[in-house]
Design a protein around this motif. Structure first.
Motif, PDB file in Angstrom:
ATOM      1  N   ASP A 124       0.799  -1.226   0.000  1.00 53.98           N
ATOM      2  CA  ASP A 124       0.000   0.000   0.000  1.00 53.98           C
ATOM      3  C   ASP A 124       0.830   1.274   0.000  1.00 53.98           C
ATOM      4  OD1 ASP A 124       0.991   0.020   2.583  1.00 53.98           O
ATOM      5  OD2 ASP A 124      -0.965   0.024   3.571  1.00 53.98           O
ATOM      6  N   GLY A 125       2.163   1.137  -0.032  1.00 57.62           N
ATOM      7  CA  GLY A 125       3.023   2.310  -0.041  1.00 57.62           C
ATOM      8  C   GLY A 125       3.176   2.988   1.307  1.00 57.62           C
ATOM      9  N   LYS A 126       2.684   2.348   2.376  1.00 56.68           N
ATOM     10  CA  LYS A 126       2.743   2.970   3.700  1.00 56.68           C
ATOM     11  C   LYS A 126       3.754   2.295   4.631  1.00 56.68           C
ATOM     12  CE  LYS A 126      -2.005   4.589   3.457  1.00 56.68           C
ATOM     13  NZ  LYS A 126      -3.346   4.538   4.067  1.00 56.68           N
ATOM     14  N   GLY A 127       4.678   1.541   4.059  1.00 56.75           N
ATOM     15  CA  GLY A 127       5.685   0.872   4.879  1.00 56.75           C
ATOM     16  C   GLY A 127       6.481   1.844   5.721  1.00 56.75           C
ATOM     17  N   LYS A 128       6.909   2.967   5.130  1.00 57.78           N
ATOM     18  CA  LYS A 128       7.699   3.955   5.881  1.00 57.78           C
ATOM     19  C   LYS A 128       6.893   4.580   7.011  1.00 57.78           C
ATOM     20  CE  LYS A 128      11.118   5.048   2.423  1.00 57.78           C
ATOM     21  NZ  LYS A 128      11.751   6.081   1.591  1.00 57.78           N
ATOM     22  N   ALA A 129       5.586   4.750   6.807  1.00 56.07           N
ATOM     23  CA  ALA A 129       4.736   5.306   7.860  1.00 56.07           C
ATOM     24  C   ALA A 129       4.598   4.333   9.030  1.00 56.07           C
ATOM     25  CB  ALA A 129       3.353   5.647   7.301  1.00 56.07           C
ATOM     26  N   ARG A 130       4.733   3.041   8.747  1.00 53.52           N
ATOM     27  CA  ARG A 130       4.616   2.012   9.792  1.00 53.52           C
ATOM     28  C   ARG A 130       5.935   1.759  10.516  1.00 53.52           C
ATOM     29  NH1 ARG A 130       1.366  -0.076   5.572  1.00 53.52           N
ATOM     30  NH2 ARG A 130      -0.755  -0.514   6.261  1.00 53.52           N
ATOM     31  N   LEU A 131       7.039   2.114   9.886  1.00 50.76           N
ATOM     32  CA  LEU A 131       8.365   1.794  10.399  1.00 50.76           C
ATOM     33  C   LEU A 131       8.708   2.638  11.616  1.00 50.76           C
ATOM     34  CD1 LEU A 131      11.023   0.216  10.015  1.00 50.76           C
ATOM     35  CD2 LEU A 131      11.768   2.040   8.478  1.00 50.76           C
ATOM     36  N   GLY A 132       8.643   1.999  12.787  1.00 50.86           N
ATOM     37  CA  GLY A 132       9.035   2.670  14.015  1.00 50.86           C
ATOM     38  C   GLY A 132      10.485   2.376  14.316  1.00 50.86           C
ATOM     39  N   ALA A 133      10.871   2.528  15.558  1.00 54.75           N
ATOM     40  CA  ALA A 133      12.245   2.277  15.974  1.00 54.75           C
ATOM     41  C   ALA A 133      12.616   0.824  15.715  1.00 54.75           C
ATOM     42  CB  ALA A 133      12.410   2.608  17.454  1.00 54.75           C
ATOM     43  N   MET A 134      13.891   0.615  15.375  1.00 59.02           N
ATOM     44  CA  MET A 134      14.408  -0.739  15.176  1.00 59.02           C
ATOM     45  C   MET A 134      15.460  -1.012  16.242  1.00 59.02           C
ATOM     46  SD  MET A 134      16.418  -2.486  11.981  1.00 59.02           S
ATOM     47  CE  MET A 134      15.026  -2.756  10.912  1.00 59.02           C
ATOM     48  N   HIS A 135      15.397  -2.215  16.785  1.00 58.67           N
ATOM     49  CA  HIS A 135      16.295  -2.619  17.861  1.00 58.67           C
ATOM     50  C   HIS A 135      17.035  -3.883  17.459  1.00 58.67           C
ATOM     51  CE1 HIS A 135      13.710   0.112  20.119  1.00 58.67           C
ATOM     52  NE2 HIS A 135      12.722  -0.512  19.512  1.00 58.67           N
ATOM     53  N   GLU A 136      18.267  -3.995  17.897  1.00 56.57           N
ATOM     54  CA  GLU A 136      19.062  -5.179  17.607  1.00 56.57           C
ATOM     55  C   GLU A 136      19.379  -5.906  18.911  1.00 56.57           C
ATOM     56  OE1 GLU A 136      23.429  -6.413  15.815  1.00 56.57           O
ATOM     57  OE2 GLU A 136      22.587  -4.462  15.317  1.00 56.57           O
ATOM     58  N   ALA A 137      19.304  -7.217  18.870  1.00 52.11           N
ATOM     59  CA  ALA A 137      19.648  -8.049  20.027  1.00 52.11           C
ATOM     60  C   ALA A 137      20.330  -9.314  19.529  1.00 52.11           C
ATOM     61  CB  ALA A 137      18.392  -8.419  20.812  1.00 52.11           C
ATOM     62  N   ASP A 138      21.050  -9.969  20.426  1.00 53.88           N
ATOM     63  CA  ASP A 138      21.537 -11.304  20.075  1.00 53.88           C
ATOM     64  C   ASP A 138      20.411 -12.288  20.398  1.00 53.88           C
ATOM     65  OD1 ASP A 138      21.620 -11.812  22.863  1.00 53.88           O
ATOM     66  OD2 ASP A 138      23.775 -11.508  22.964  1.00 53.88           O
ATOM     67  N   ILE A 139      20.579 -13.519  19.998  1.00 54.72           N
ATOM     68  CA  ILE A 139      19.515 -14.520  20.176  1.00 54.72           C
ATOM     69  C   ILE A 139      19.122 -14.661  21.645  1.00 54.72           C
ATOM     70  CG2 ILE A 139      18.960 -16.988  19.975  1.00 54.72           C
ATOM     71  CD1 ILE A 139      18.802 -15.619  17.300  1.00 54.72           C
ATOM     72  N   ASP A 140      20.114 -14.729  22.534  1.00 54.39           N
ATOM     73  CA  ASP A 140      19.800 -14.886  23.958  1.00 54.39           C
ATOM     74  C   ASP A 140      19.027 -13.690  24.501  1.00 54.39           C
ATOM     75  OD1 ASP A 140      20.944 -17.415  24.103  1.00 54.39           O
ATOM     76  OD2 ASP A 140      22.905 -16.635  24.731  1.00 54.39           O
ATOM     77  N   GLY A 141      19.441 -12.478  24.125  1.00 54.53           N
ATOM     78  CA  GLY A 141      18.725 -11.280  24.570  1.00 54.53           C
ATOM     79  C   GLY A 141      17.305 -11.248  24.035  1.00 54.53           C
ATOM     80  N   PHE A 142      17.133 -11.687  22.801  1.00 54.13           N
ATOM     81  CA  PHE A 142      15.808 -11.741  22.195  1.00 54.13           C
ATOM     82  C   PHE A 142      14.915 -12.723  22.945  1.00 54.13           C
ATOM     83  CE2 PHE A 142      13.014 -13.668  18.881  1.00 54.13           C
ATOM     84  CZ  PHE A 142      12.225 -12.553  18.624  1.00 54.13           C
ATOM     85  N   LYS A 143      15.451 -13.900  23.253  1.00 54.14           N
ATOM     86  CA  LYS A 143      14.677 -14.904  23.999  1.00 54.14           C
ATOM     87  C   LYS A 143      14.306 -14.392  25.385  1.00 54.14           C
ATOM     88  CE  LYS A 143      16.512 -19.045  21.745  1.00 54.14           C
ATOM     89  NZ  LYS A 143      17.338 -20.257  21.950  1.00 54.14           N
ATOM     90  N   THR A 144      15.221 -13.673  26.025  1.00 54.10           N
ATOM     91  CA  THR A 144      14.935 -13.098  27.345  1.00 54.10           C
ATOM     92  C   THR A 144      13.809 -12.076  27.244  1.00 54.10           C
ATOM     93  OG1 THR A 144      17.195 -13.465  28.111  1.00 54.10           O
ATOM     94  CG2 THR A 144      15.908 -11.779  29.274  1.00 54.10           C
ATOM     95  N   TRP A 145      13.865 -11.223  26.220  1.00 55.97           N
ATOM     96  CA  TRP A 145      12.801 -10.236  26.027  1.00 55.97           C
ATOM     97  C   TRP A 145      11.455 -10.919  25.808  1.00 55.97           C
ATOM     98  CZ3 TRP A 145      10.364  -9.085  21.126  1.00 55.97           C
ATOM     99  CH2 TRP A 145       9.448  -8.024  21.193  1.00 55.97           C
ATOM    100  N   LEU A 146      11.428 -11.979  24.998  1.00 57.03           N
ATOM    101  CA  LEU A 146      10.175 -12.699  24.765  1.00 57.03           C
ATOM    102  C   LEU A 146       9.628 -13.325  26.052  1.00 57.03           C
ATOM    103  CD1 LEU A 146      10.772 -14.576  21.389  1.00 57.03           C
ATOM    104  CD2 LEU A 146       9.131 -12.742  21.814  1.00 57.03           C
ATOM    105  N   ALA A 147      10.533 -13.843  26.879  1.00 55.13           N
ATOM    106  CA  ALA A 147      10.109 -14.541  28.100  1.00 55.13           C
ATOM    107  C   ALA A 147       9.773 -13.584  29.243  1.00 55.13           C
ATOM    108  CB  ALA A 147      11.199 -15.516  28.543  1.00 55.13           C
TER     109      ALA A 147
END
Length: 130
Positions: A94-117
């Motif tokens: 729909d051409g609105k990808g940029k309007a949807r794009l908020g902050a982007m965060h980077e994590a390693d796999i373990d940090g990502f799993k901790t955030w999910l849990a």
């Protein structure tokens, strides 16, 4: 992780205004089993071509109309933030990808799993950009 749509498959629906949409997915798309995100569904995930990558990128997606956070989009198997961002933007017809794009965060796999849990996955991660 459950894959609902394979890379290259069509995903379609109807927007809030009743207009049909369709997009060819730029990567495998699905969700993380056992998670419940801000939209009350499982947390969405894209799987990229670099499955041995230890990096995960999480986008705080915004509603394209009002700009308010609505859910996370997670990118596993991507070599860089730029690669994940490009995939994200290609996932909207729909051409609105940029309007949807908020902050982007980077994590390693373990940090990502901790955030999910242990993290509050119903709220945005914040304003730290990857």
């Amino acid at each position: 992780i459950t894959i609902e749509n394979a890379k290259g498959s069509k995903r379609s629906g109807v927007d809030k205004g009743g207009k049909p949409w369709s997009v060819s997915l730029p990567a495998h798309y699905g969700y993380i089993k056992g998670s419940v995100g801000a939209d009350k569904d499982h947390v969405d995930v894209y799987l990229g071509p670099h499955l041995k990558s230890s990096r995960v990128f999480v986008i705080d997606q915004r509603d394209a109309e009002i700009g308010k956070f609505d859910e996370h989009k997670c990118f596993i198997g991507f070599a860089s933030a730029a690669q994940a961002r490009t995939c994200y933007l290609k996932a909207f017809s729909d051409g609105k990808g940029k309007a949807r794009l908020g902050a982007m965060h980077e994590a390693d796999i373990d940090g990502f799993k901790t955030w999910l849990a242990d993290g509050d996955i119903t709220k945005p991660l914040g304003n730290k950009a990857a």
